[in-house]
Design an enzyme around this catalytic site. Structure first.
Site, PDB file in Angstrom:
ATOM      1  N   ASP A  90      -0.624   7.814  -9.183  1.00  0.00           N
ATOM      2  CA  ASP A  90      -1.138   7.367  -7.895  1.00  0.00           C
ATOM      3  C   ASP A  90      -2.618   7.690  -7.714  1.00  0.00           C
ATOM      4  OD1 ASP A  90       1.206   6.215  -7.057  1.00  0.00           O
ATOM      5  OD2 ASP A  90       1.868   7.924  -5.871  1.00  0.00           O
TER       6      ASP A  90
ATOM      7  N   LYS B 286      -2.866   3.271  -4.404  1.00  0.00           N
ATOM      8  CA  LYS B 286      -3.468   2.496  -3.325  1.00  0.00           C
ATOM      9  C   LYS B 286      -4.807   3.124  -2.980  1.00  0.00           C
ATOM     10  CE  LYS B 286      -1.914   3.187   0.822  1.00  0.00           C
ATOM     11  NZ  LYS B 286      -1.076   3.197   2.045  1.00  0.00           N
TER      12      LYS B 286
ATOM     13  N   MET C 107      -1.608  11.779   7.155  1.00  0.00           N
ATOM     14  CA  MET C 107      -1.851  10.346   7.388  1.00  0.00           C
ATOM     15  C   MET C 107      -2.007  10.050   8.875  1.00  0.00           C
ATOM     16  SD  MET C 107       0.969   8.973   4.613  1.00  0.00           S
ATOM     17  CE  MET C 107       2.196  10.180   5.167  1.00  0.00           C
TER      18      MET C 107
END
Length: 261
Positions: free
Chosen positions: A40, A61, A174
């Site tokens: 990742d 991402k 987040m």
């Protein structure tokens, strides 16, 4: 026992919060035995050196752009497992803490892969710790919440409102895009002066830290240009950081005085 590479296997490995030294020895051994590594965006690329002979595929991402969607990652795990053997899925932090590791293991098992899990050091614990912010401290905090700031529906988690009512330390992952909403919820509980720390790129050379209160943190974020990836910590334990820094400064001054004498 030597691994039979004809048997498809998935090992989900937690890479830790960013510092390459914070992966476990078991995680390194898994990488060394890998035929394929799917990694990742938040994984320290130094860790890939432990798998020099494996096929290495970036599936992360960056800034909202996906190289692979989750369904494609699941299919890639299964396909490479059957064609190559041992697939290591290298994920930042701990894959069982908002990391979708459980989902990937379930999909792999349903499609004939042996699965194994190697825990990682969660960023929710290590990133505040690196900045001398304990999540619990006797007389200050008896518990802590770890909450995702943004749900899969792109809304603020309802648990933030519940956490704001508690006396616990609150760690929000987040959550930078929801900071204004988070601040509003804590103000509604009268916690305007509650200490807050925001730590960006924690445990890495690019680490940035902003410390203030519920009342001031939005201004601090703007002035210091803080952004994702970042962790938000709310609670009186944030004050421990300043206490430690002050004591360290005093020790350094005294040591310099002794050395000069």
């Amino acid at each position: 026992m030597k691994w039979n590479h004809k048997v498809p296997k998935l090992t989900v490995v937690g890479a830790g919060p960013g510092d390459a030294d914070l992966i476990t020895l078991k995680g390194i051994k898994a990488l060394q035995s890998a035929d394929v590594v799917l990694y990742d965006a938040l994984v320290n690329k130094e860790l890939l050196d432990h798998a020099p002979h494996a096929e290495q595929i970036f599936v992360g991402k960056r800034k909202g752009c996906y190289t692979y969607g989750q369904d494609q990652i699941n299919e890639l795990i299964v396909a490479r497992g059957h064609s190559h053997g041992h697939v290591v899925r290298l994920k930042g932090g701990d894959p069982f803490v908002f990391g979708r590791g459980a989902e990937e293991m379930e999909y792999a098992a349903l499609h004939g892969l042996i699965t194994e899990f190697v825990p990682g050091i969660s960023s929710s614990l290590a990133v505040p710790g690196y900045q001398n912010v304990p999540l619990t401290k006797r007389g200050s905090s008896e518990s802590f919440w770890v909450i995702t700031g943004t749900t899969k529906d792109h809304k603020i988690s309802g648990d933030v409102e519940l956490a704001a009512k508690s006396t616990a330390t609150v760690v929000i992952l987040m959550g930078m895009g929801k900071l204004a909403e988070i601040v509003k919820l804590f103000k509604q509980e009268g916690k305007h002066e509650l200490p807050v720390a925001i730590i960006q790129n924690g445990t890495t050379p690019e680490e940035k830290v902003g410390v203030g209160t519920v009342n001031t943190i939005e201004t601090i974020v703007k002035d210091q240009n803080l952004a994702n990836p970042a962790i938000i910590v709310l609670g009186s334990v944030v004050n421990h950081r300043e206490q430690i820094l002050s004591l360290q400064e005093k020790i350094n001054i005294e040591s310099s005085f002794v050395a000069a004498s």
